[in-house]
Design a protein around this motif. Structure first.
Motif: not given
Length: 175
Positions: A14-38
């Protein structure tokens, strides 16, 4: 620099700033990043973000994976903090598609300068400052401090003071 539209991020929680969702239209999360989230709170947050269309899944291609491995090898030949595969995938996609890469990984952050890569890499600091510049937040200093408190990611401070003007945000002593 291409207009700020679609970043990839390599934060694994949850370290991504919530402001990212306002600054960018879409925030992509790569599959390799998703696999690290536990951890459940991070998994829940990503699931909610994906369900609300604030975030989208980015599938790596074999070409991007090969480029990521090349970047990892390059990073080991230079005085640079190690770049792991998820960060390398984000850098490779940033290079190929002109995406902004969001990361707190020091190796990935300094890779464009040290490895001569034409990719824009932002930390939470740059995201929060951009949100302030666009008028999404009023008090950039308070937002930076709030982010530090919530995530325990500390912004470098030479004197412990943050000062701001509309053209630039600097950390340290004015002068």
């Amino acid at each position: 620099m291409r207009p700020l539209r679609i970043p990839l991020f390599s934060w694994t929680g949850r370290d991504i700033p919530t402001e990212s969702f306002r600054v960018f239209d879409t925030v992509f999360i790569p599959e390799s990043v998703l696999r690290e989230i536990k951890l459940p709170p991070a998994v829940d947050w990503v699931a909610e973000s994906l369900a609300s269309d604030k975030m989208a899944l980015f599938t790596e291609t074999s070409e991007l994976e090969a480029e990521a491995r090349r970047l990892m090898a390059m990073s080991r030949e230079r005085p640079l903090k190690r770049i792991d595969f998820p960060e390398a995938v984000c850098l490779a996609a940033g290079l190929r598609y002109g995406y902004v890469v969001l990361t707190e990984n020091g190796g990935a952050y300094f890779a464009p300068k040290i490895l001569g890569l034409n990719v824009v890499v932002w930390r939470a600091f740059e995201v929060i400052v951009e949100a302030w510049r666009r008028g999404y937040i009023n008090n950039v200093v308070e937002e930076l401090r709030k982010y530090e408190r919530e995530t325990l990611h500390l912004f470098r401070k030479k004197t412990g003071s943050i000062y701001v003007n509309r053209r630039d945000v600097r950390v340290g002593r004015r002068g």
